[in-house]
Design an enzyme around this catalytic site. Structure first.
Site, short mmCIF file in Angstrom:
data_model
loop_
_atom_site.label_atom_id
_atom_site.label_comp_id
_atom_site.label_asym_id
_atom_site.label_seq_id
_atom_site.Cartn_x
_atom_site.Cartn_y
_atom_site.Cartn_z
CG HIS A 56 -0.55 -0.07 2.73
ND1 HIS A 56 0.31 -0.98 3.19
CD2 HIS A 56 -0.42 1.09 3.33
CE1 HIS A 56 0.70 -0.35 4.21
NE2 HIS A 56 0.26 0.57 4.49
CG HIS A 58 0.18 4.49 4.91
ND1 HIS A 58 -0.48 3.64 5.64
CD2 HIS A 58 -0.61 5.45 4.29
CE1 HIS A 58 -1.88 4.23 5.64
NE2 HIS A 58 -1.79 5.36 4.86
CG ASP A 60 5.21 2.99 7.28
OD1 ASP A 60 3.92 3.29 6.84
OD2 ASP A 60 4.79 2.02 8.08
CG HIS A 61 3.99 0.01 4.04
ND1 HIS A 61 4.09 -1.28 4.64
CD2 HIS A 61 3.81 0.92 5.00
CE1 HIS A 61 3.42 -1.19 5.64
NE2 HIS A 61 3.52 0.08 6.16
CG HIS A 116 -3.94 0.34 6.76
ND1 HIS A 116 -3.69 0.98 7.97
CD2 HIS A 116 -2.57 0.41 5.99
CE1 HIS A 116 -2.74 1.58 8.27
NE2 HIS A 116 -1.93 1.69 7.04
CG ASP A 137 0.73 -1.27 7.77
OD1 ASP A 137 1.54 -2.17 8.04
OD2 ASP A 137 0.81 0.05 7.69
CG HIS A 175 4.17 -1.94 11.35
ND1 HIS A 175 4.88 -0.85 11.56
CD2 HIS A 175 3.29 -1.56 10.09
CE1 HIS A 175 4.55 0.19 10.65
NE2 HIS A 175 3.36 -0.30 9.65
FE FE Z 1 2.59 0.81 8.12
ZN ZN Z 2 0.03 1.78 6.53
#
Ligand code: FE
Ligand code: ZN
Length: 264
Positions: A56, A58, A60-61, A116, A137, A175
């Site tokens: 996805h 985001h 942090d990905h 998410h 996530d 995570h």
């Molecule tokens: Fe994440």
């Molecule tokens: Zn995420």
């Protein structure tokens, strides 16, 4: 296959897949939020990047993708529905599509698991004879992702698709949230013996700074409150939190538990 959790930021895992003895030295990477841990890994193992898989949009990905592409021009797979936000995608995927990484001898099928984020996807493959799920996530060990964009119904449908996978499916989430997730799970379902045992096992792993993932889907079904909308104790907790004493439908139970987690 060797599947390694590369820690990133404070609690992300970037997954690296490689064959220990493969002459191709090929590595596929899932959700590289940062480039540095991946570049370190490639150097340490003497291997080369051959594919990037994104679940996805985001940061942090995907934050490390551009820098990785400066080192190696490789295919970047990810959700078609988030293509506008992930500009470096080379292969836009929808549910039912498959991703083949011939250098690793692995093929993934794509599941739409929105909730998410709206376009979130997961990758399901057979690795060394056991199902492996890379779910970003969506499903966490002991928990599930926040509903940033989707509705409870959408996330419920997504988790429902994962809940019917074989119990020996390895769940590779993105995570290390397990310990805090299980603390919440225990508040929801204090009488769940499997959950109590898992809390102990996870505490031991974390005391040794070990990852608690991947987990097995069977363990999630037994202990994760976001997959246990049928459990009388979970239903009672959802009723108590929501103030709706007749709450019964699975989506409503899921939504109430998710809302409680947001403020827990
Ligand atoms: Fe994440
Ligand atoms: Zn995420």
């Amino acid at each position: 296959m060797e599947i390694t959790a590369l820690p990133a930021f404070s609690d992300n895992y970037i997954w690296a897949l490689r064959h220990r003895d493969s002459p191709s030295d090929c590595v596929a990477i899932v959700d590289p939020g940062e480039a540095a841990p991946v570049l370190d890994y490639l150097q340490r193992t003497g291997s080369r990047l051959c594919a990037i898989l994104i679940t996805h949009r985001h940061a942090d990905h995907i934050g490390g993708v551009s820098e990785l592409l400066r080192h190696a021009e490789v295919p970047v797979y990810g959700p078609a529905a988030e293509q506008d936000k992930i500009t470096m995608l080379t292969h836009a995927l929808r549910e039912g599509d498959s991703v083949s990484i011939p250098e690793l001898g692995v093929e993934f099928s794509v599941l739409d698991v929105g909730g998410h984020t709206l376009g979130h996807i997961a990758y399901l493959g057979d690795i060394d004879g056991q199902p492996a799920l890379f779910c970003g996530d969506t499903l966490f060990a002991g928990g599930c992702g926040r509903l940033f964009e989707g509705t409870p119904q959408q996330m419920f449908n997504s988790l429902g698709k994962l809940a019917i996978l074989p119990a020996d499916t390895r769940v590779y989430c993105a995570h290390e949230y397990t310990q805090s997730n299980l603390k919440f799970a225990l508040a929801v379902e204090p009488g769940n013996a499997a959950l109590q045992a898992r809390v102990q096992a996870v505490a031991r792993l974390r005391a040794e700074q070990q990852p608690t993932v991947p987990s097995l889907l069977g363990a999630e079904l037994a202990t994760n409150p976001f997959l246990r909308w049928h459990s009388p104790e979970v239903i009672a907790a959802a009723r108590k939190f929501s103030g709706n004493a007749t709450l019964q439908d699975p989506v409503g139970v899921f939504a109430a538990i998710r809302e409680w987690k947001n403020v827990f």
